[in-house]
Design an enzyme around this catalytic site. Structure first.
Site, PDB file in Angstrom:
ATOM      1  CE  LYS A  85      -5.509  18.515 -32.541  1.00  0.00           C
ATOM      2  NZ  LYS A  85      -4.843  17.398 -31.823  1.00  0.00           N
ATOM      3  CB  SER A 160      -1.577  19.502 -30.539  1.00  0.00           C
ATOM      4  OG  SER A 160      -2.416  18.390 -30.775  1.00  0.00           O
ATOM      5  CB  SER A 184      -3.080  16.294 -28.573  1.00  0.00           C
ATOM      6  OG  SER A 184      -1.747  16.695 -28.744  1.00  0.00           O
TER       7      SER A 184
HETATM    8  N1  GLN Z   1       2.164  17.159 -26.715  1.00  0.00           N
HETATM    9  C1  GLN Z   1       2.530  15.921 -27.334  1.00  0.00           C
HETATM   10  C2  GLN Z   1       3.502  16.161 -28.451  1.00  0.00           C
HETATM   11  O1  GLN Z   1       3.916  17.237 -28.584  1.00  0.00           O
HETATM   12  C3  GLN Z   1       1.297  15.203 -27.799  1.00  0.00           C
HETATM   13  C4  GLN Z   1       0.821  15.558 -29.144  1.00  0.00           C
HETATM   14  C5  GLN Z   1      -0.440  14.891 -29.516  1.00  0.00           C
HETATM   15  O2  GLN Z   1      -1.049  14.164 -28.728  1.00  0.00           O
HETATM   16  N2  GLN Z   1      -0.854  15.109 -30.746  1.00  0.00           N
HETATM   17  O3  GLN Z   1       3.872  15.274 -29.163  1.00  0.00           O
END
Ligand code: GLN
Length: 517
Positions: A85, A160, A184
């Site tokens: 990532k 994400s 994420s």
């Molecule tokens: N979807 C969550 C957010 O928008 C989690 C993001 C993450 O785990 N980096 O904050």
């Protein structure tokens, strides 16, 4: 079509076995993955950058080492390629966090997890796409491009870490690394049919992970099997003096727990069904697959009890105070002075450092990131701090207590990973709250620092993957790997193979037998 190409559909563990048995070289394996990446990317867009030449060099170095018999101390996954990532820094490979503000920045050092991957001779295929600074649940907030879900390319892969999840689901890579601050790794895992793990907070070094919300961030594995994830977590885990939150304890025995689970005997295991994570807002097909999974656990001897975590419904609201507060502080470093982008003030505006900083931040950050910085600055401001940040921290303590009490009644907790299957592009872009609700079931584990993972539980009525989530107590990650591997084995027997046998992947045509060309 080369027989080597067939390998892209194998698990990382099987690739590793063939490497050791010298049935295939790491170079051949990397080449097969690079060919598939080239075929898949026009439809999937999982990668921000493919580092093919470096990967082939790393593969050659590993092959030489193997030929020389220099294998002492090498982990089981040695030589198997991996995708990373773009939230994790890689020396010499540009790293952007999918933000314009880091455009052109080439890290001068490797994250600890990358040092470990390199020491294991694992070639790095490239950097995967994400929502900008890991903020989002669909990968649509990437400043560069959205990533497509291999199950239906009109739909999002979650976020994400949609890039890592889609790369693994589309067979572009057998393994990937993600970061999980609120879900994420796990939510994209659920939406793409991959395995995604958020280890115990402090179990894997965060040194070199670009900071989003430091008290919640954790690096973890993405794979197509539970055992592959266990082996990868063992490899990247462990104490690191460069991360002050790193726990000075050995990595729990994850792979042996997964292998034990594959024997499908769960007698003596108490499974706690979290009452608050389900019902209203959860798609019927998601609940159906989840309930079937629970029945399978029971069928293997587990005792299922219902547990209540009364403060979990407040986790999302508290997260959206704590996370933006930390985001606003962590992202203050992107000021045009130190990394990547620098935008000078417009003509006619005084050419001061402060004006350069605001011009850079105005141009370099996307809307969602700006929204969170503003929220965070507000929540931390004098006069509001106690009301917002202080209250949210209290909720966090109550969530930790909920977990502690639940783990007195059960060894492992379970829930659906995400309330819905993959949604269409654009569906939630105008409604931040609808987007945030994707993470209702994943956020509690980040708030408490406990480990959690998602495994594929089959397909919903819409033909899209559903995720099944396990939670374990802190630093007891092995406790979830055993039932996860058991459920995976039981499900695969039912389906007659991994969930991916139902994936229609035209980009495999001409690469893998059974397809056209
Ligand atoms: N979807 C969550 C957010 O928008 C989690 C993001 C993450 O785990 N980096 O904050």
């Amino acid at each position: 079509m080369s027989a080597r190409n067939e390998l892209v559909k194998e698990s990382a563990t099987e690739m590793a076995r063939q490497l050791r048995a010298k049935e295939v070289s790491s170079r051949e394996l990397v080449q097969a993955q690079l060919d598939l990446i080239e075929a898949a990317e026009p439809r999937i867009d999982a990668f921000l950058r493919v580092s093919g030449d470096q990967a082939l060099d790393q593969a050659d170095a590993f092959d030489k080492r193997l030929a020389a018999g220099d294998t002492d101390g090498l982990p089981e996954l040695a030589g198997v390629p991996i995708a990373i990532k773009d939230m994790i820094v890689t020396k010499g490979i540009p790293t952007t966090a999918a933000s314009k503000i880091l455009e052109g920045w080439v890290p001068p050092y490797d994250a600890t997890v990358i040092e470990k991957i390199k020491a294991a001779g694992m070639p790095i295929l490239g950097k995967t796409n994400l929502d900008e600074f890991a903020q989002g649940s669909s990968t649509e907030h990437s400043a560069y491009k959205p990533t497509h879900n291999p199950w239906d390319t009109d739909r999002v892969p979650g976020g994400s870490g949609g890039g890592s999840a889609s790369a693994v689901a589309a067979f572009e890579a057998p393994l990937a690394l993600g970061t999980d601050t609120g879900g994420s790794i796990r939510q994209p895992g659920a939406l793409t049919g991959t395995v995604g793990v958020k280890p115990t907070y402090g179990g894997v070094s965060r040194f070199g992970a670009i900071a989003m919300a430091s008290s919640l961030d954790q690096i973890g594995p993405v794979s197509r099997s539970v055992l592959d994830a266990a082996l990868l977590q063992e490899l990247i885990g462990g104490y690191d003096h460069r991360d002050s939150t790193s726990i000075p304890k050995p990595v729990p025995p994850l792979a042996s727990a997964a292998r034990e689970g594959m024997r499908r005997d769960l007698k003596g295991l108490k499974v706690g069904l979290v009452k608050e994570l389900g019902g209203e807002g959860y798609q019927p097909g998601v609940e159906a697959r989840f309930n079937e999974g629970v029945k399978l656990l029971e069928g293997m001897g587990a005792e299922v009890v219902e547990v209540s975590c009364p403060h979990f419904p407040y986790a999302l609201a508290a997260y959206y105070i704590i996370m933006p507060s930390e985001v606003s502080s962590n992202l203050a470093r992107y000021d045009g002075m130190r990394y990547g982008l620098r935008v000078m003030p417009q003509a006619g505006v005084e050419q001061t450092a402060a004006n350069m900083m605001s011009a850079t931040r105005e141009a370099g950050f996307g809307d969602e990131v700006k929204r969170r910085i503003i929220l965070g600055i507000y929540a931390l401001s004098a006069g509001y701090y106690d009301a917002w940040y202080g209250s949210a921290q209290k909720v966090r303590t109550l969530i930790i207590r909920d977990f502690e009490q639940a783990f007195e009644q059960a060894d492992v907790l379970v829930s659906p990973t995400s309330p819905t299957t993959a949604f269409r592009f654009g569906d939630k872009m105008d409604d931040p709250l609808a987007m945030y609700l994707n993470d209702v079931a994943t956020i509690p584990a980040n708030m408490a620092g406990t480990p959690a993972m998602s495994i594929p539980a089959g397909l919903s009525d819409d033909g899209l993957p559903v995720g099944f989530q396990f939670f374990a107590p802190q630093m007891r990650d092995e406790v979830m790997y055993k039932p996860a591997a058991a459920l995976e084995a039981a499900l695969q027997e039912q389906w007659g193979g991994p969930v991916f046998k139902d994936l229609k992947a035209p980009w495999l045509d001409g690469h893998v037998s059974g397809t056209t060309k």
